[in-house]
Design a protein around this motif. Structure first.
Motif, short mmCIF file in Angstrom:
data_model
loop_
_atom_site.label_atom_id
_atom_site.label_comp_id
_atom_site.label_asym_id
_atom_site.label_seq_id
_atom_site.Cartn_x
_atom_site.Cartn_y
_atom_site.Cartn_z
N ALA A 112 -31.04 -35.56 6.07
CA ALA A 112 -29.84 -36.32 6.43
C ALA A 112 -28.69 -35.39 6.78
O ALA A 112 -27.94 -35.63 7.75
CB ALA A 112 -29.44 -37.25 5.28
N ALA A 113 -28.53 -34.30 6.02
CA ALA A 113 -27.44 -33.36 6.29
C ALA A 113 -27.63 -32.66 7.63
O ALA A 113 -26.66 -32.47 8.38
CB ALA A 113 -27.34 -32.34 5.16
N VAL A 114 -28.86 -32.28 7.93
CA VAL A 114 -29.11 -31.61 9.21
C VAL A 114 -28.84 -32.57 10.37
O VAL A 114 -28.18 -32.21 11.35
CB VAL A 114 -30.54 -31.04 9.27
N LEU A 115 -29.33 -33.80 10.27
CA LEU A 115 -29.10 -34.78 11.33
C LEU A 115 -27.62 -35.11 11.47
O LEU A 115 -27.07 -35.12 12.57
CB LEU A 115 -29.91 -36.05 11.07
N ALA A 116 -26.97 -35.37 10.35
CA ALA A 116 -25.54 -35.71 10.40
C ALA A 116 -24.71 -34.49 10.80
O ALA A 116 -23.72 -34.63 11.53
CB ALA A 116 -25.07 -36.23 9.03
N GLY A 117 -25.13 -33.31 10.34
CA GLY A 117 -24.38 -32.10 10.66
C GLY A 117 -24.28 -31.85 12.15
O GLY A 117 -23.22 -31.44 12.65
N GLY A 118 -25.35 -32.08 12.87
CA GLY A 118 -25.30 -31.90 14.33
C GLY A 118 -24.31 -32.84 14.98
O GLY A 118 -23.51 -32.44 15.83
N ALA A 119 -24.33 -34.09 14.56
CA ALA A 119 -23.39 -35.07 15.12
C ALA A 119 -21.95 -34.73 14.73
O ALA A 119 -21.03 -34.84 15.55
CB ALA A 119 -23.75 -36.48 14.65
N VAL A 120 -21.77 -34.33 13.48
CA VAL A 120 -20.43 -33.98 13.00
C VAL A 120 -19.91 -32.74 13.72
O VAL A 120 -18.74 -32.69 14.14
CB VAL A 120 -20.44 -33.78 11.46
N LEU A 121 -20.75 -31.75 13.90
CA LEU A 121 -20.36 -30.54 14.62
C LEU A 121 -19.91 -30.88 16.04
O LEU A 121 -18.87 -30.41 16.51
CB LEU A 121 -21.53 -29.55 14.65
N ARG A 122 -20.68 -31.71 16.71
CA ARG A 122 -20.35 -32.10 18.07
C ARG A 122 -19.04 -32.89 18.12
O ARG A 122 -18.20 -32.66 18.98
CB ARG A 122 -21.48 -32.94 18.66
N ALA A 123 -18.85 -33.79 17.17
CA ALA A 123 -17.67 -34.66 17.20
C ALA A 123 -16.40 -34.00 16.66
O ALA A 123 -15.32 -34.21 17.20
CB ALA A 123 -17.96 -35.94 16.42
N LEU A 124 -16.53 -33.22 15.59
CA LEU A 124 -15.34 -32.72 14.90
C LEU A 124 -15.14 -31.22 14.95
O LEU A 124 -14.10 -30.72 14.54
CB LEU A 124 -15.38 -33.17 13.43
N GLY A 125 -16.16 -30.49 15.38
CA GLY A 125 -16.01 -29.05 15.48
C GLY A 125 -16.57 -28.31 14.28
O GLY A 125 -16.98 -28.90 13.28
N VAL A 126 -16.56 -27.01 14.39
CA VAL A 126 -17.23 -26.14 13.44
C VAL A 126 -16.62 -26.19 12.04
O VAL A 126 -17.32 -26.01 11.04
CB VAL A 126 -17.29 -24.70 14.00
N ASP A 127 -15.33 -26.43 11.93
CA ASP A 127 -14.72 -26.46 10.59
C ASP A 127 -15.20 -27.65 9.77
O ASP A 127 -15.16 -27.61 8.54
CB ASP A 127 -13.20 -26.45 10.69
N ALA A 128 -15.69 -28.67 10.42
CA ALA A 128 -16.24 -29.82 9.69
C ALA A 128 -17.50 -29.41 8.94
O ALA A 128 -17.80 -29.97 7.87
CB ALA A 128 -16.53 -30.97 10.64
N ILE A 129 -18.23 -28.44 9.45
CA ILE A 129 -19.42 -27.94 8.75
C ILE A 129 -19.00 -27.29 7.44
O ILE A 129 -19.58 -27.54 6.39
CB ILE A 129 -20.23 -26.97 9.63
N TYR A 130 -17.98 -26.45 7.51
CA TYR A 130 -17.48 -25.81 6.29
C TYR A 130 -17.05 -26.87 5.27
O TYR A 130 -17.40 -26.77 4.09
CB TYR A 130 -16.30 -24.88 6.60
#
Length: 177
Positions: free
Chosen positions: A144-162
């Protein structure tokens, strides 16, 4: 007679939170570190240093936990320490600072897995729950984190991963306590 309370839900939630952090770190942490100015050679050295530290930490902590029966307190301390270290990444710039923090996280994050597995297996035997069905929630959290992380990265940028890693570590610490 005391009722036997199953800790299966607590372990399942812990595993989901803990492995969601692992999913974000494995899939997206190099992207975040690159945004902090690291190049591919520095990334390789940073991850190599963390691997060496984690091996020693896992072996040492496992021995201490088995010898003194302190797995649960160790998991709590490591989860809190891991959250603090990840929090410090927000202030770090440059290879040396990021390397030291990565080594600090290697001391606190990865050793939680074998400690938790040992504790969960012992509780599963006594409290009569299926360890495999509980542990699978770690895989669910990771995916779930990997799938959501890709969408979050695309939508919100790299700081959202942190922020996702920090939130996952904080959730793990909260659940462990």
């Amino acid at each position: 007679m005391r009722a036997v309370v199953s800790l299966a839900p607590a372990f399942a939630i812990y595993y989901a939170a803990y492995f969601s952090v692992g999913g974000l770190l494995q899939a997206f942490w190099p992207v975040w570190l690159t945004s902090r100015g690291l190049d591919s050679v520095q990334l390789g050295l940073l991850f190599l240093g963390g691997q060496w530290i984690r091996v020693g930490a896992i072996l040492s902590y496992g021995h201490i936990a088995d010898r003194f029966g302190v797995a649960r307190p160790m998991i709590v301390v490591l989860a809190i320490a891991g959250t603090v270290v990840i929090g410090a990444f927000a202030l770090a710039h440059g290879f040396v600072a990021l390397l030291l923090l990565s080594m600090g996280f290697a001391l606190a994050g990865p050793p939680q897995t074998p400690l938790t597995d040992g504790l969960a297996i012992r509780h599963a035997a006594v409290k009569s729950f299926d360890y495999g069905r509980v542990r699978l929630w770690g895989s669910v959290g990771y995916i779930a984190a990997v799938l959501a992380g890709g969408a979050v990265l695309r939508a919100l940028g790299v700081d959202a991963i942190y922020l996702g890693v920090l939130a996952g570590c904080a959730a793990t610490a909260l659940i462990a306590t």
